[in-house]
Design a protein around this motif. Sequence first.
Motif, PDB file in Angstrom:
ATOM      1  N   LYS A  41      40.581  77.384 147.105  1.00 53.05           N
ATOM      2  CA  LYS A  41      40.558  77.418 145.623  1.00 53.05           C
ATOM      3  C   LYS A  41      41.612  78.369 145.073  1.00 53.05           C
ATOM      4  CE  LYS A  41      36.147  75.797 143.879  1.00 53.05           C
ATOM      5  NZ  LYS A  41      35.527  75.273 145.105  1.00 53.05           N
ATOM      6  N   ARG A  42      41.625  79.595 145.592  1.00 45.81           N
ATOM      7  CA  ARG A  42      42.582  80.604 145.123  1.00 45.81           C
ATOM      8  C   ARG A  42      44.015  80.133 145.372  1.00 45.81           C
ATOM      9  NH1 ARG A  42      44.225  86.049 148.354  1.00 45.81           N
ATOM     10  NH2 ARG A  42      45.811  86.790 146.897  1.00 45.81           N
ATOM     11  N   PHE A  43      44.267  79.613 146.586  1.00 45.88           N
ATOM     12  CA  PHE A  43      45.628  79.226 146.936  1.00 45.88           C
ATOM     13  C   PHE A  43      46.127  78.079 146.055  1.00 45.88           C
ATOM     14  CE2 PHE A  43      48.905  76.918 149.244  1.00 45.88           C
ATOM     15  CZ  PHE A  43      49.781  77.957 149.531  1.00 45.88           C
ATOM     16  N   ILE A  44      45.288  77.060 145.871  1.00 48.86           N
ATOM     17  CA  ILE A  44      45.702  75.888 145.073  1.00 48.86           C
ATOM     18  C   ILE A  44      45.978  76.307 143.632  1.00 48.86           C
ATOM     19  CG2 ILE A  44      44.907  73.667 144.136  1.00 48.86           C
ATOM     20  CD1 ILE A  44      43.512  73.204 146.909  1.00 48.86           C
ATOM     21  N   GLU A  45      45.125  77.170 143.095  1.00 47.97           N
ATOM     22  CA  GLU A  45      45.297  77.664 141.726  1.00 47.97           C
ATOM     23  C   GLU A  45      46.614  78.432 141.584  1.00 47.97           C
ATOM     24  OE1 GLU A  45      44.421  77.024 138.231  1.00 47.97           O
ATOM     25  OE2 GLU A  45      43.076  76.224 139.768  1.00 47.97           O
ATOM     26  N   ASP A  46      46.886  79.340 142.527  1.00 49.43           N
ATOM     27  CA  ASP A  46      48.119  80.137 142.472  1.00 49.43           C
ATOM     28  C   ASP A  46      49.365  79.266 142.648  1.00 49.43           C
ATOM     29  OD1 ASP A  46      46.620  82.386 142.085  1.00 49.43           O
ATOM     30  OD2 ASP A  46      46.786  83.148 144.139  1.00 49.43           O
ATOM     31  N   ALA A  47      49.282  78.299 143.555  1.00 52.41           N
ATOM     32  CA  ALA A  47      50.436  77.428 143.812  1.00 52.41           C
ATOM     33  C   ALA A  47      50.745  76.564 142.592  1.00 52.41           C
ATOM     34  CB  ALA A  47      50.161  76.547 145.031  1.00 52.41           C
ATOM     35  N   LYS A  48      49.691  76.115 141.925  1.00 53.64           N
ATOM     36  CA  LYS A  48      49.845  75.231 140.753  1.00 53.64           C
ATOM     37  C   LYS A  48      50.722  75.878 139.676  1.00 53.64           C
ATOM     38  CE  LYS A  48      46.659  72.099 138.491  1.00 53.64           C
ATOM     39  NZ  LYS A  48      45.219  71.882 138.358  1.00 53.64           N
ATOM     40  N   GLY A  49      50.587  77.208 139.533  1.00 54.98           N
ATOM     41  CA  GLY A  49      51.365  77.941 138.528  1.00 54.98           C
ATOM     42  C   GLY A  49      52.867  77.880 138.752  1.00 54.98           C
ATOM     43  N   MET A  50      53.283  77.486 139.959  1.00 54.97           N
ATOM     44  CA  MET A  50      54.725  77.433 140.260  1.00 54.97           C
ATOM     45  C   MET A  50      55.297  76.033 140.054  1.00 54.97           C
ATOM     46  SD  MET A  50      54.846  79.835 143.657  1.00 54.97           S
ATOM     47  CE  MET A  50      56.580  80.218 143.490  1.00 54.97           C
ATOM     48  N   PHE A  51      54.442  75.095 139.645  1.00 53.29           N
ATOM     49  CA  PHE A  51      54.897  73.715 139.471  1.00 53.29           C
ATOM     50  C   PHE A  51      54.995  73.364 137.980  1.00 53.29           C
ATOM     51  CE2 PHE A  51      54.150  73.729 143.890  1.00 53.29           C
ATOM     52  CZ  PHE A  51      54.741  72.614 144.454  1.00 53.29           C
ATOM     53  N   ASP A  52      55.724  74.198 137.237  1.00 54.86           N
ATOM     54  CA  ASP A  52      56.003  73.882 135.836  1.00 54.86           C
ATOM     55  C   ASP A  52      57.521  73.801 135.669  1.00 54.86           C
ATOM     56  OD1 ASP A  52      56.862  76.489 135.996  1.00 54.86           O
ATOM     57  OD2 ASP A  52      55.259  77.329 134.750  1.00 54.86           O
ATOM     58  N   GLN A  53      57.944  73.382 134.497  1.00 54.42           N
ATOM     59  CA  GLN A  53      59.387  73.185 134.286  1.00 54.42           C
ATOM     60  C   GLN A  53      60.180  74.487 134.416  1.00 54.42           C
ATOM     61  OE1 GLN A  53      59.377  69.864 135.079  1.00 54.42           O
ATOM     62  NE2 GLN A  53      61.386  70.141 134.122  1.00 54.42           N
TER      63      GLN A  53
END
Length: 278
Positions: free
Chosen positions: A71-83
């Motif tokens: 959960k923590r990892f997916i949430e943190d990684a998601k923040g790096m997939f923006d424009q």
Amino acid sequence: MKKHRAFLKWAGGKYSLVEDIERHLPPSRKLIEPFVGAGSVFLNTDYDQYLLADINPDLINLYNILKKEPKRFIEDAKGMFDQAHNVKSVYLGIRDEFNQTQDPYVRSLYFLYMNRHGFNGLCRYNKKGGFNVPFGSYKKPYFPEAEMEFFAEKSKRATFVCESYVETFKKARKGSVIYCDPPYAPLSTTANFTSYAGNGFSLDDQATLADCAEHAAQNKQVPVLISNHDTALTRRLYHGASLSVVKVKRTISRNGSGRNKVDELLALFQSAKDNVSQ
């Protein structure tokens, strides 16, 4: 059965061959993979236990972190997939940070980010061990959330280790089956045989792997399935195995016209006793 895609882009991934591989794997309780790569075979088979190894510490580190705190990892990684992160200068900055830090968690986040934002999903290091894949310039890199969730759930049955294929073979016991997806042998002796994971996989390694497979099958009663290019060399190396040929589409040259079918070899090593009972 629904097929599951790996969450990483990976050169030589086995997604398209999974059915053929599964058909040739003898039944067993445990699957051992000395070259797990992106894990397509792991994700699309059903064993009680898995021992999954790779020589790349960043890959195994990522898998262990995703297994432990999904959960923590997916949430943190998601923040790096923006424009804001899909910019060459930002990518190069993250690549520099990745090459300077030893923090396993940070390296895992950056490794996933670079896998999806870097050129062709390549995983390449220079002689000093620095990751050196250029920026990929994709419109909107895909964030593999569902794929990561599935991987994390399935990894409860798996142990991930960073070690050489020789070490992994030593751990095999009766009741297991081994699937090997090594860096492929060159299609010709003149083919550019570049190194793999920064450590190279030589023709000697190809021969050693075949010896390990034969030894495991004959002396430990552990069947071994290897996939590789179908060449005179691989047929010679796998002379003790039952061979099956599979047609596969693979990009050989950089331009589209180089996309043609290359024969793929599946070599199954079994003990003489197993061969008789089939």
